[in-house]
Design a protein around this motif. Sequence first.
Motif, PDB file in Angstrom:
ATOM      1  N   ARG A  64       0.734  -1.892  -7.992  1.00  0.00           N
ATOM      2  CA  ARG A  64       1.651  -1.716  -6.859  1.00  0.00           C
ATOM      3  C   ARG A  64       2.285  -3.045  -6.463  1.00  0.00           C
ATOM      4  N   ALA A  65       1.461  -4.091  -6.411  1.00  0.00           N
ATOM      5  CA  ALA A  65       1.998  -5.409  -6.063  1.00  0.00           C
ATOM      6  C   ALA A  65       2.968  -5.901  -7.131  1.00  0.00           C
ATOM      7  N   GLN A 121       8.864  -6.818  -8.329  1.00  0.00           N
ATOM      8  CA  GLN A 121      10.061  -6.473  -9.093  1.00  0.00           C
ATOM      9  C   GLN A 121      11.100  -5.749  -8.231  1.00  0.00           C
ATOM     10  N   GLY A 122      10.770  -5.511  -6.961  1.00  0.00           N
ATOM     11  CA  GLY A 122      11.708  -4.839  -6.058  1.00  0.00           C
ATOM     12  C   GLY A 122      11.769  -3.340  -6.237  1.00  0.00           C
ATOM     13  N   ARG A 123      10.675  -2.744  -6.722  1.00  0.00           N
ATOM     14  CA  ARG A 123      10.615  -1.297  -6.915  1.00  0.00           C
ATOM     15  C   ARG A 123       9.604  -0.672  -5.969  1.00  0.00           C
ATOM     16  N   GLY A 124       9.934   0.544  -5.505  1.00  0.00           N
ATOM     17  CA  GLY A 124       9.027   1.254  -4.613  1.00  0.00           C
ATOM     18  C   GLY A 124       8.095   2.191  -5.348  1.00  0.00           C
ATOM     19  N   PHE A 125       8.025   2.067  -6.676  1.00  0.00           N
ATOM     20  CA  PHE A 125       7.173   2.949  -7.475  1.00  0.00           C
ATOM     21  C   PHE A 125       6.644   2.178  -8.683  1.00  0.00           C
ATOM     22  N   VAL A 126       5.504   2.620  -9.199  1.00  0.00           N
ATOM     23  CA  VAL A 126       4.860   1.964 -10.332  1.00  0.00           C
ATOM     24  C   VAL A 126       5.286   2.642 -11.624  1.00  0.00           C
ATOM     25  N   LEU A 144       0.817  -1.215   0.000  1.00  0.00           N
ATOM     26  CA  LEU A 144       0.000   0.000   0.000  1.00  0.00           C
ATOM     27  C   LEU A 144       0.850   1.265   0.000  1.00  0.00           C
ATOM     28  N   GLU A 145       2.127   1.131   0.354  1.00  0.00           N
ATOM     29  CA  GLU A 145       3.013   2.295   0.413  1.00  0.00           C
ATOM     30  C   GLU A 145       3.736   2.555  -0.909  1.00  0.00           C
ATOM     31  N   ILE A 146       3.602   1.633  -1.869  1.00  0.00           N
ATOM     32  CA  ILE A 146       4.278   1.818  -3.153  1.00  0.00           C
ATOM     33  C   ILE A 146       3.783   3.108  -3.807  1.00  0.00           C
TER      34      ILE A 146
END
Length: 332
Positions: A277-278, A283-288, A226-228
Motif C-alpha cells: 500500500r505504501a 507512486q501516486g496510486r490509490g490501489f495496489v 491504510l485507505e489504499i
Amino acid sequence: MPTSEADLKALNERVREEALEVQTALREVRKVIVGQASVLDRMMITLLCRGHLLVEGVPGLAKTLAVKTLGQVLDLGCARIQFTPDLLPADLTGTMVYNQKTGEFVPRKGPVFTHLLLADEINRAPAKVQSALLEAMQERQVTIGDTTYPLPEPFMVFATQNPIEQEGTYPLPEAQVDRFLLKARIDYPGRDEERQILDRMIGAGPPVPARALSHDAVQRLAQRVLEIYLDDRIKDYIVALVRATRAPREVGLGEIAHLIAFGASPRATLAFSHAARAMAFLQGRGFVIPEDIKAIAPDVLRHRVLLTYEAEAENVASEQLIERLLERVEVP
C-alpha cells in the motif's frame, strides 16, 4: 476503503496530491544523500507503515546521515545508539535514578524515547540488549521500574548490521528479525555518485535540507496509506506467495524445497499488505497492483525465509529463491 468506482477515483486524486508532498520530502533528503534511492524509499515506506527497517551494508555508506536528514526534513526527533558488547538494556530504555533532594527514585528515560531510533550495528550487542528492543518495537512502550511509558508517535527503529565482520557479533534472534517490516541491502555507490560525494564533501559541505513535512502531516499520510485499496485478487496473490515459501512443492518448485529451512510467518503476509500500500502511495496510486508486490517482495521476505545448511554450502542466497517463487506463483 473505497466502496464504489467514484470513491476509488476520489481516493486516487487525494493520493496523487499527497504523494507529491512525500516526493518533495524525499527530494530534500536527496539534496544531502547521493544515490541510495531504493533505501530512501524503503525508509519512507517503513515510516508510513509504522514499521521498522533493518539495513545490511558495509560502514561508510551514509546510513546515519540518512536517518538524521530524514528527521530534519520531517521535523522528527532522532537518536543514535552504537551497539557494543558491553551495552546494557538500561542504556537503551532508561532506568530509575535516586533523587537525593526528594529521597525518591525517579525515571530517567533512555534514547529509545524518540521518533527515529538508529540502532547502529545492532548485531554487536548481546541478546539481552537486543531483546530490550522487542517491547519498544512491538508494543511501542517501555517499562521502567513499575511504570510503563508510551513511546512518541511515529516511532521507527532503523537498525543496521555489518555483513563483513563476524567476530564479536551476535546473530539476531528470529523473533526479533521477524519484527522488522523490511530488510534492505545497501551497496557501494557508482562511479559518478562517488565523484559527486567527493565534490560535495570537500567543498562547502552538503546542503542543509528544508523541512518539508510537519509531524502532524506524517501522521496524516500514514493514515491515508491504510485507505489504499487492496483487491481480493491481490490479497490471494500475497497469501499464495507467502505460502509458497513454506511449501515450494505446491507451486512446482520441489527442487528448492531442501534449501528452505523455514518459510515466512504470517507477519510476512501483513507486511506485504502494508508495504505494498505504501509503495502504491509513493507512486501516486490509490490501489495496489501486482508490480507493487513484486517490487517489495525481496525486502519483505529476505529476512523471513531461513535457509538450510545445504543452501549455504551451495552459496544460494535468499534473493535467488525469492526470484524463483515470484516467477512461479501465478500473478492475478
